[in-house]
Design a protein around this motif. Structure first.
Motif, PDB file in Angstrom:
ATOM      1  N   LEU A   1       0.748  -0.705   0.230  1.00 11.75           N
ATOM      2  CA  LEU A   1       0.086   0.261   0.083  1.00 11.75           C
ATOM      3  C   LEU A   1       1.245   1.254   0.693  1.00 11.75           C
ATOM      4  CD1 LEU A   1      -3.104  -1.055   2.692  1.00 11.75           C
ATOM      5  CD2 LEU A   1      -3.026  -1.075   0.404  1.00 11.75           C
ATOM      6  N   PRO A   2       0.137   2.475  -0.356  1.00  9.06           N
ATOM      7  CA  PRO A   2       1.438   3.055  -0.100  1.00  9.06           C
ATOM      8  C   PRO A   2       1.480   3.954   0.738  1.00  9.06           C
ATOM      9  CG  PRO A   2      -0.814   3.742  -1.809  1.00  9.06           C
ATOM     10  CD  PRO A   2      -0.495   2.629  -0.873  1.00  9.06           C
ATOM     11  N   PRO A   3       3.116   4.630   1.277  1.00 13.51           N
ATOM     12  CA  PRO A   3       3.284   4.944   2.173  1.00 13.51           C
ATOM     13  C   PRO A   3       2.177   5.848   2.933  1.00 13.51           C
ATOM     14  CG  PRO A   3       5.166   4.949   0.905  1.00 13.51           C
ATOM     15  CD  PRO A   3       3.953   4.707  -0.206  1.00 13.51           C
ATOM     16  N   ALA A   4       1.272   7.065   2.226  1.00 12.62           N
ATOM     17  CA  ALA A   4       0.693   7.842   2.377  1.00 12.62           C
ATOM     18  C   ALA A   4      -0.105   7.306   3.039  1.00 12.62           C
ATOM     19  CB  ALA A   4       0.146   8.440   1.009  1.00 12.62           C
ATOM     20  N   VAL A   5      -0.377   5.939   3.437  1.00 16.03           N
ATOM     21  CA  VAL A   5      -1.659   4.993   4.517  1.00 16.03           C
ATOM     22  C   VAL A   5      -1.168   5.442   5.729  1.00 16.03           C
ATOM     23  CG1 VAL A   5      -3.124   3.373   5.076  1.00 16.03           C
ATOM     24  CG2 VAL A   5      -2.305   3.680   2.541  1.00 16.03           C
ATOM     25  N   SER A   6       0.358   5.372   6.142  1.00 15.95           N
ATOM     26  CA  SER A   6       0.559   5.743   7.255  1.00 15.95           C
ATOM     27  C   SER A   6       0.456   7.851   7.492  1.00 15.95           C
ATOM     28  CB  SER A   6       2.121   4.735   7.557  1.00 15.95           C
ATOM     29  OG  SER A   6       1.386   3.630   7.388  1.00 15.95           O
ATOM     30  N   ALA A   7       1.539   8.072   6.704  1.00 17.50           N
ATOM     31  CA  ALA A   7       1.896   9.240   6.393  1.00 17.50           C
ATOM     32  C   ALA A   7       0.806  10.428   7.203  1.00 17.50           C
ATOM     33  CB  ALA A   7       2.490  10.085   5.070  1.00 17.50           C
ATOM     34  N   VAL A   8      -0.693   9.948   5.957  1.00 18.03           N
ATOM     35  CA  VAL A   8      -1.774  10.675   6.382  1.00 18.03           C
ATOM     36  C   VAL A   8      -2.605  10.229   7.572  1.00 18.03           C
ATOM     37  CG1 VAL A   8      -1.490  11.263   4.394  1.00 18.03           C
ATOM     38  CG2 VAL A   8      -3.711   9.424   4.872  1.00 18.03           C
ATOM     39  N   GLY A   9      -2.224   9.327   8.029  1.00 16.29           N
ATOM     40  CA  GLY A   9      -2.948   8.810   9.357  1.00 16.29           C
ATOM     41  C   GLY A   9      -4.170   8.170   8.814  1.00 16.29           C
ATOM     42  N   CYS A  10      -4.141   7.127   7.907  1.00 16.24           N
ATOM     43  CA  CYS A  10      -5.548   6.795   7.578  1.00 16.24           C
ATOM     44  C   CYS A  10      -5.957   5.138   8.668  1.00 16.24           C
ATOM     45  CB  CYS A  10      -5.735   5.601   6.030  1.00 16.24           C
ATOM     46  SG  CYS A  10      -4.946   6.902   4.865  1.00 16.24           S
ATOM     47  N   ARG A  11      -6.796   5.569   9.295  1.00 10.47           N
ATOM     48  CA  ARG A  11      -7.762   4.222   9.804  1.00 10.47           C
ATOM     49  C   ARG A  11      -7.431   3.122   9.354  1.00 10.47           C
ATOM     50  NH1 ARG A  11     -12.588   6.836  12.100  1.00 10.47           N
ATOM     51  NH2 ARG A  11     -12.444   7.683  10.292  1.00 10.47           N
ATOM     52  N   VAL A  12      -7.180   2.238   9.917  1.00 15.74           N
ATOM     53  CA  VAL A  12      -6.591   0.591   9.315  1.00 15.74           C
ATOM     54  C   VAL A  12      -7.883  -0.518  10.372  1.00 15.74           C
ATOM     55  CG1 VAL A  12      -5.025  -1.271   8.576  1.00 15.74           C
ATOM     56  CG2 VAL A  12      -4.763   1.206   8.047  1.00 15.74           C
ATOM     57  N   VAL A  13      -8.647  -0.671   9.960  1.00 15.68           N
ATOM     58  CA  VAL A  13      -9.037  -2.177  10.821  1.00 15.68           C
ATOM     59  C   VAL A  13      -8.448  -3.276  10.307  1.00 15.68           C
ATOM     60  CG1 VAL A  13     -10.904  -3.361  11.682  1.00 15.68           C
ATOM     61  CG2 VAL A  13     -11.048  -0.958  11.682  1.00 15.68           C
ATOM     62  N   TYR A  14      -8.005  -4.407  10.872  1.00 12.07           N
ATOM     63  CA  TYR A  14      -6.997  -5.604  10.729  1.00 12.07           C
ATOM     64  C   TYR A  14      -7.162  -6.749  11.016  1.00 12.07           C
ATOM     65  CZ  TYR A  14      -3.526  -9.254   8.807  1.00 12.07           C
ATOM     66  OH  TYR A  14      -2.705  -9.803   8.452  1.00 12.07           O
ATOM     67  N   LEU A  15      -7.673  -7.349   9.963  1.00 13.49           N
ATOM     68  CA  LEU A  15      -8.105  -9.194  10.355  1.00 13.49           C
ATOM     69  C   LEU A  15      -7.721  -9.785  10.099  1.00 13.49           C
ATOM     70  CD1 LEU A  15     -11.149 -10.024  11.929  1.00 13.49           C
ATOM     71  CD2 LEU A  15     -11.913 -10.468  10.473  1.00 13.49           C
ATOM     72  N   CYS A  16      -7.179 -10.760  11.126  1.00 14.74           N
ATOM     73  CA  CYS A  16      -6.554 -12.038  10.789  1.00 14.74           C
ATOM     74  C   CYS A  16      -6.988 -13.652  11.511  1.00 14.74           C
ATOM     75  CB  CYS A  16      -4.722 -11.952  10.592  1.00 14.74           C
ATOM     76  SG  CYS A  16      -4.652 -11.637  12.436  1.00 14.74           S
ATOM     77  N   ARG A  17      -6.726 -14.357  11.226  1.00 16.25           N
ATOM     78  CA  ARG A  17      -7.400 -15.937  11.778  1.00 16.25           C
ATOM     79  C   ARG A  17      -6.379 -16.620  12.171  1.00 16.25           C
ATOM     80  NH1 ARG A  17     -11.697 -18.801   8.542  1.00 16.25           N
ATOM     81  NH2 ARG A  17     -13.050 -20.280  10.265  1.00 16.25           N
ATOM     82  N   GLU A  18      -6.541 -17.410  13.085  1.00 10.50           N
ATOM     83  CA  GLU A  18      -5.952 -18.878  13.575  1.00 10.50           C
ATOM     84  C   GLU A  18      -4.878 -19.617  12.535  1.00 10.50           C
ATOM     85  OE1 GLU A  18      -3.770 -21.809  15.179  1.00 10.50           O
ATOM     86  OE2 GLU A  18      -5.380 -22.453  13.272  1.00 10.50           O
ATOM     87  N   PRO A  19      -3.500 -19.503  12.105  1.00 10.52           N
ATOM     88  CA  PRO A  19      -3.479 -20.009  10.767  1.00 10.52           C
ATOM     89  C   PRO A  19      -4.118 -21.463  10.746  1.00 10.52           C
ATOM     90  CG  PRO A  19      -2.044 -18.671  12.217  1.00 10.52           C
ATOM     91  CD  PRO A  19      -2.819 -18.820  13.020  1.00 10.52           C
ATOM     92  N   LYS A  20      -4.267 -22.339  10.912  1.00 10.96           N
ATOM     93  CA  LYS A  20      -4.714 -23.438  11.290  1.00 10.96           C
ATOM     94  C   LYS A  20      -6.113 -23.480  10.301  1.00 10.96           C
ATOM     95  CE  LYS A  20      -3.604 -25.850  14.939  1.00 10.96           C
ATOM     96  NZ  LYS A  20      -3.568 -24.534  15.418  1.00 10.96           N
ATOM     97  N   ASP A  21      -6.743 -22.487  10.872  1.00  4.74           N
ATOM     98  CA  ASP A  21      -7.826 -22.152  10.505  1.00  4.74           C
ATOM     99  C   ASP A  21      -8.261 -21.477   9.466  1.00  4.74           C
ATOM    100  OD1 ASP A  21      -9.747 -23.757  12.457  1.00  4.74           O
ATOM    101  OD2 ASP A  21      -9.611 -22.005  13.466  1.00  4.74           O
ATOM    102  N   ALA A  22      -7.698 -20.734   8.903  1.00 10.52           N
ATOM    103  CA  ALA A  22      -6.823 -19.730   7.851  1.00 10.52           C
ATOM    104  C   ALA A  22      -7.029 -20.416   6.884  1.00 10.52           C
ATOM    105  CB  ALA A  22      -6.040 -19.658   8.269  1.00 10.52           C
ATOM    106  N   LEU A  23      -5.968 -21.808   7.174  1.00 13.27           N
ATOM    107  CA  LEU A  23      -5.449 -22.359   6.095  1.00 13.27           C
ATOM    108  C   LEU A  23      -6.459 -23.495   5.373  1.00 13.27           C
ATOM    109  CD1 LEU A  23      -3.771 -24.325   3.821  1.00 13.27           C
ATOM    110  CD2 LEU A  23      -3.095 -25.648   5.654  1.00 13.27           C
ATOM    111  N   VAL A  24      -6.990 -24.240   6.183  1.00 11.46           N
ATOM    112  CA  VAL A  24      -8.789 -24.995   5.784  1.00 11.46           C
ATOM    113  C   VAL A  24      -9.596 -24.041   4.992  1.00 11.46           C
ATOM    114  CG1 VAL A  24     -10.541 -26.210   7.282  1.00 11.46           C
ATOM    115  CG2 VAL A  24      -8.459 -26.601   7.802  1.00 11.46           C
TER     116      VAL A  24
END
Length: 325
Positions: free
Chosen positions: A140-163
């Motif tokens: 993503l552009p460095p500006a995402v951090s520089a201008v202060g965009c709000r980010v919601v990040y979602l990940c998952r326990e890797p074994k379930d993510a793989l299945v």
């Protein structure tokens, strides 16, 4: 599954310049479509050129809200929650014409640079924009951090993510099915769409530590265990906190119920239809976005030894970061 450096024969736009650029990068098969390695991350080859353009051409705005997710980690659920919460003053989710009753959540919140989220189109959207991406932070552009965009990040326990990844690829592919053993091996090698998964997780984890007021790091398991808590947390983060009156009248419960896995899966718009990708080689059914959503489902598919091997890998890759599963 050996890595090769050859010209991609299939392109989403059949643009010679696109094929020429992608052809300079390592490409490998094994999943439902070939993947191309760009800046240490594997991208769907038919989308690689579009995603490569994002870093230099996407123009973040300070009030953008970006839902960044590792694939197969609850993207559809997060989109539904964020959209419903942030637009509840405009749309009554009890109405038959609510956007989530007439369109799949993946379309309601456009992917940056992907189908439905063309960069030129995104420029026409009024602020504040609610956008989404599977791209790692480094693409993503460095500006995402520089201008202060709000980010919601979602990940998952890797074994379930793989299945979930394995089931999804087999469901949308028109070719031979992928065995779980092959999927496991590729995933553990870091070879999967938008992988390596550990680097994807860590980039956003470190960003959340550096910008805690602007980056919310979520695990899928948190939404499953306490969706009301996450909905309230998300509403505050989106500058749309639930009022005392809304709390008393049960609006939070209604939002969570409306956006629940079962509710979304049972909507007519999510039972039928879909879209072809990669020149017709895959077909993404709307229904395939709602398989089980269960925490710990990996035990029904993987052996104990496979689970232990992935646990050791995750511990090794995340060591010292403070991120744990």
């Amino acid at each position: 599954m050996a890595q090769v450096e050859s010209k991609i024969k299939e392109s989403s736009s059949n643009d010679p310049s696109e094929e020429a650029l992608v052809a300079t990068l390592p490409t490998r098969e094994g999943w439902s479509t070939p993947l191309t390695l760009h800046n240490n991350f594997w991208l769907r080859s038919h989308m690689a050129q579009k995603f490569m353009l994002v870093r230099d051409n996407f123009k973040p705005r300070r009030d953008d809200i970006i839902l960044a997710t590792h694939p197969k980690s609850g993207t559809t659920w997060l989109k539904a929650l964020a959209f419903t919460i942030s637009t509840r003053s405009r749309y009554d989710f009890a109405d038959a014409d609510h956007p989530l009753r007439t369109s799949n959540p993946q379309r309601v919140v456009p992917f940056i640079g992907a189908v439905g989220g063309d960069l030129d189109f995104l420029e026409t959207l009024p602020s504040p924009r609610l956008l989404s991406t599977h791209l790692p932070l480094s693409l993503l552009p460095p500006a995402v951090s520089a201008v202060g965009c709000r980010v919601v990040y979602l990940c998952r326990e890797p074994k379930d993510a793989l299945v979930s990844r394995w089931h999804f690829d087999n469901k949308m592919s028109k070719g031979d099915p992928i065995t779980l053993d092959d999927a496991f091996t590729m995933f553990c090698e870091g070879f999967s769409p938008f992988g390596p998964f550990w680097d994807h997780y860590l980039q956003y984890w470190e960003e959340s530590l550096a910008r805690p007021q602007e980056v919310m790091f979520l695990r899928y398991e948190e939404i499953v265990s306490d969706p009301l808590k996450v909905a309230r947390k998300l509403a505050s983060f989106l500058d749309a906190p639930f009022t005392e009156e809304e709390e008393k009248s049960g609006v939070v419960d209604q939002v969570v119920s409306f956006c629940s896995f079962e509710s979304l899966r049972n909507l007519d718009v999510n039972k039928t239809g879909g879209a072809e990708r990669a020149g017709g080689k895959i077909f993404i059914q709307h229904s395939s976005l709602f398989r089980k959503g269960k925490v710990g489902d990996w035990v029904n598919h993987m052996t104990k030894e496979m689970g232990e091997k992935m646990d050791r890998l995750v511990e090794e890759k995340l060591k010292g970061s403070g991120l744990e599963f």
